[in-house]
Motif scaffolding. Structure first.
Motif, PDB file in Angstrom:
ATOM      1  N   SER A   2       0.805  -1.212   0.000  1.00 32.62           N
ATOM      2  CA  SER A   2       0.000   0.000   0.000  1.00 32.62           C
ATOM      3  C   SER A   2       0.844   1.271   0.000  1.00 32.62           C
ATOM      4  O   SER A   2       0.364   2.342  -0.357  1.00 32.62           O
ATOM      5  N   GLU A  27      -3.955   3.910  -7.468  1.00 32.98           N
ATOM      6  CA  GLU A  27      -4.922   2.960  -8.024  1.00 32.98           C
ATOM      7  C   GLU A  27      -5.261   3.407  -9.450  1.00 32.98           C
ATOM      8  O   GLU A  27      -5.398   4.604  -9.713  1.00 32.98           O
ATOM      9  N   LYS A  29      -7.418   4.412 -12.525  1.00 31.88           N
ATOM     10  CA  LYS A  29      -8.764   4.838 -12.887  1.00 31.88           C
ATOM     11  C   LYS A  29      -9.135   4.182 -14.221  1.00 31.88           C
ATOM     12  O   LYS A  29      -8.310   3.503 -14.840  1.00 31.88           O
ATOM     13  N   VAL A  34      -1.392   1.037 -13.841  1.00 31.62           N
ATOM     14  CA  VAL A  34      -0.365   1.341 -12.850  1.00 31.62           C
ATOM     15  C   VAL A  34       0.869   0.524 -13.201  1.00 31.62           C
ATOM     16  O   VAL A  34       0.787  -0.692 -13.428  1.00 31.62           O
ATOM     17  N   ALA A  74      -1.234  -3.192 -12.536  1.00 33.93           N
ATOM     18  CA  ALA A  74      -2.698  -3.178 -12.421  1.00 33.93           C
ATOM     19  C   ALA A  74      -3.266  -2.418 -13.609  1.00 33.93           C
ATOM     20  O   ALA A  74      -2.613  -1.524 -14.161  1.00 33.93           O
ATOM     21  N   GLY A  76      -6.979  -0.487 -15.186  1.00 32.48           N
ATOM     22  CA  GLY A  76      -8.294   0.036 -14.874  1.00 32.48           C
ATOM     23  C   GLY A  76      -9.346  -0.487 -15.843  1.00 32.48           C
ATOM     24  O   GLY A  76      -9.044  -1.205 -16.801  1.00 32.48           O
ATOM     25  N   TYR A 100       5.817   3.177  -8.017  1.00 31.04           N
ATOM     26  CA  TYR A 100       4.627   2.893  -8.837  1.00 31.04           C
ATOM     27  C   TYR A 100       4.080   4.208  -9.374  1.00 31.04           C
ATOM     28  O   TYR A 100       4.158   5.248  -8.702  1.00 31.04           O
ATOM     29  N   ALA A 102       0.689   5.835 -12.045  1.00 26.01           N
ATOM     30  CA  ALA A 102      -0.492   5.644 -12.887  1.00 26.01           C
ATOM     31  C   ALA A 102      -0.398   6.540 -14.110  1.00 26.01           C
ATOM     32  O   ALA A 102       0.069   7.687 -14.021  1.00 26.01           O
TER      33      ALA A 102
END
Length: 325
Positions: A2, A27, A29, A34, A74, A76, A100, A102
């Motif tokens: 996290s 995170e 969108k 990410v 990750a 979205g 990390y 995005a």
């Protein structure tokens, strides 16, 4: 996971205001991915942001860093490519100096075949800038005389290679014999040491520049106009000597000149996606084949970001500087 390590700008100032911090992992969108960052490119807009003169666009991370390479961690909603686990390099709205980041999926490009993550991190900001300004905006054509100021910079080394590959006659300015030799090695027909020679005279003797890519500005602006051929174009991407100059526009009119310029970061996501599409089609095959490659200067650990900025602002580097995350 996290929390992540990142470099933040603690206040406007010199390289010393860059400090290691801990931030939440972003995170994705809708439409975003990410990326677990392997390397982040270091660019002059990062230094401008650090100095307080180039604010992030609305909604972007306040962390510096406009390009990176890494592995998609990750995705979205609505993202078909890239997929989790894919190795990519990406143009970023900010936030690259972190573990990390995005970014819109449409601003990602695959890591070229046979290229390492370190080199791939140097592609997005530079290649997006050069392609959009030299070819899309500047309209460079085969056989034209193309003058690049700052030929040994990340932008310059990329512009020399691409212009040479697409058949232009390339002229570059640089500030030392070593930097001039680097320009020649990359395909420049002529490298002009601006401390010893007048680029205006050199270009006039060649018949004038058809296109100029300028990141200097200031007193270079009227000198550029003086050495431009009829119907030539000048594209501004930065103003290291300042954005103001006194210019006789009667010469602009008489020669039918076009003066333009752009910044990349504030452009819309769609505009950047269109640049990415052209790069994928016209430039990435050259990178895959090893016909074009980024010129590397140096690598610094993430926590040494201040040293990386000092290196860049000292203007002794040739090519790109990266942070290893």
């Amino acid at each position: 996971m996290s929390e992540m390590r990142a470099i933040e700008i603690t206040e406007a100032g010199g390289p010393e205001v860059l400090k290691l911090c801990t931030r939440p992992v972003p995170e994705p969108k809708a439409g975003q991915v990410v990326i677990k960052v392997a390397y982040a490119g270091v660019n002059r807009p990062d230094a401008l942001q650090r100095a307080g003169s180039y604010a992030p666009p609305p909604g972007a991370s306040d962390l510096p860093g406009l390009e990176c390479s890494g592995e998609v961690a990750a995705v979205g909603a609505g993202v078909d490519w890239p997929k989790v686990g894919d190795k990519v390099c990406a143009l970023l709205p900010g936030g690259g100096y972190a573990e990390y980041v995005a970014t819109p999926a449409a601003h990602c490009l695959p890591v070229p075949q046979g290229m390492g993550m370190k080199e791939a991190a140097c592609l997005p900001e530079t290649f997006y800038t050069v392609w959009s300004n030299v070819f899309m905006r500047g309209g460079l054509q085969a056989g034209e005389r193309f003058l690049i100021h700052g030929g040994s910079s990340g932008i310059g080394t990329t512009a020399i290679q691409l212009a040479n590959h697409f058949g232009a006659r390339v002229f570059a300015t640089a500030g030392s014999a070593e930097k001039c030799q680097a320009c020649l090695d990359l395909g420049a027909e002529r490298a002009i040491n601006y401390r010893e020679e007048d680029f205006v005279k050199v270009m006039k003797d060649e018949g004038g520049a058809n296109l100029i890519l300028d990141m200097v500005g200031g007193d270079y602006i009227p000198r550029n106009v003086a050495c431009m051929a009829n119907d030539a174009r000048m594209v501004h991407i930065a103003f290291l000597n300042g954005p103001k100059a006194e210019l006789n526009f009667a010469v602009v009119m008489a020669k039918r000149l076009t003066i333009t310029g752009s910044t990349l970061r504030p452009q819309s996501d769609l505009a950047k996606a269109r640049i990415a599409d052209e790069l994928r089609e016209k430039v990435w095959p050259l990178l895959d084949a090893g016909k074009v490659a980024p010129v590397m200067d140096s690598e610094f650990a993430l926590e040494k970001a201040a040293d990386a900025h000092a290196r860049m602002e000292g203007s002794t580097h040739i090519g790109k500087i990266v942070l290893k995350i």
